[in-house]
Design an enzyme around this catalytic site. Sequence first.
Site, short mmCIF file in Angstrom:
data_model
loop_
_atom_site.label_atom_id
_atom_site.label_comp_id
_atom_site.label_asym_id
_atom_site.label_seq_id
_atom_site.Cartn_x
_atom_site.Cartn_y
_atom_site.Cartn_z
CB SER A 179 0.38 -2.24 -2.99
OG SER A 179 -0.36 -1.12 -3.43
CG HIS A 207 2.83 -5.98 -3.02
ND1 HIS A 207 3.56 -5.58 -1.92
CD2 HIS A 207 2.56 -4.86 -3.72
CE1 HIS A 207 3.71 -4.27 -1.95
NE2 HIS A 207 3.11 -3.81 -3.03
CE LYS A 239 7.08 -2.62 -2.89
NZ LYS A 239 6.37 -1.98 -3.98
#
Length: 388
Positions: A179, A207, A239
């Site tokens: 991250s 991610h 995200k």
Amino acid sequence: MALIEMLQQNLAQRHAANLYRQRQVLDSPQGVVVEVDGRRYVNFSSNDYLGLANHPEVVRAFRAGAAQWGVGSGAAHLVTGHQAPHHALEEELAEFTGRSRALLFSTGYMANLGVVSALLGRGDTVYEDRLNHASLVDAGLLSRARLRRYRHTDATQLHEQLAQVCGGNKLIVTDGVFSMDGDLAPLPKLAHLALQHGAWLMVDDAHGLGVLDKMGRGSLAHYQLNSTQVPVLMGTLGKAFGTFGAFVAGSEELIETLIQQARSYIYTTALPPAVAEATRTSLRLVQAESWRREKLLSLVTRFRTGAAQLGHNLPVSETPIQPLLLGDAANALQVSQRLREAGILISAIRPPTVPEGSARLRITFCAEHTEEQVDGLLDALATCRVSP
Ligand SMILES: *Cc1c(COP(=O)(O)O)cnc(C)c1O
């Protein structure tokens, strides 16, 4: 010492060490341009990589979801909170990840706590990359298993640790894309080690999902790893998906076990059904609009080329997370402040989020950024004399 005095001392120490954290209030939706204190900034600090957090279709699905399903789910999933939108989203996430089942959690933090503590207990061992997300480290601690941390992406050290006989079950846990660094875990090597040592592998792909692979299926698809090699996949929805929540995908048996035993699943309210409806739309966009990933990649390449010309030696990262390492916290804060004066928002990331001495600007790109905005960032880095 009175509580308040002790707190004052702690806070003062944090201030003195440049580690004091402050929130800023955004007066606009999340996006590539945001408003803070009456001023507009180009934002390079969000995880909304694909630009879906304020996408009109996602917003429309959320509105329609609230109109049809109300706002609160009103109960935990095991009581009466599990509604048709949650269930449909789980089925779609299972299909997306190519696994038998998926289970929604309210946040990624809770998903990680729930999975690791449901799978491991005293006498077991969890192996973690040193740069794993805090929620994975906390998950390991909460499980009461032995916690072994290996050097970042160092499969050789992991191999040595796995070779030590310690009995019990073994779980290797890693971020798919790290991250704060944007690099990928060496997943094929980790899968091989897991097989060799009878360990299980869990990947937190917060991610990677939405970003890697042609269809956005993340780091497992990127490396073509299947659910036998990686039996536990965790993903977040706040995200690249631009909404909120998280999920775990895997076998029927894994998901049923989590439903029985994952305390952070059982003892919490189900997320609002309208969030699930919005996520179903963003999941569709994630898969259909591969131009967003292509655009991201071209922006990242443009930035890396420009930064290299400025003399910045960026660490290897092929993802929208591009860290600019600045050493100490004071330096990172100062550079962040100078960029802010130039109309660019990039927050300084300091210890303990990253290791001591590796404070940085965590620059992130979004498919909605323009090339001009990337060039503007490069100009600002040059005129602010950010030393490489
Ligand atoms: C953001 C993040 C989480 C936590 O997810 P939330 O849904 O924000 O709680 C977990 N793991 C990683 C690697 C993350 O980046």
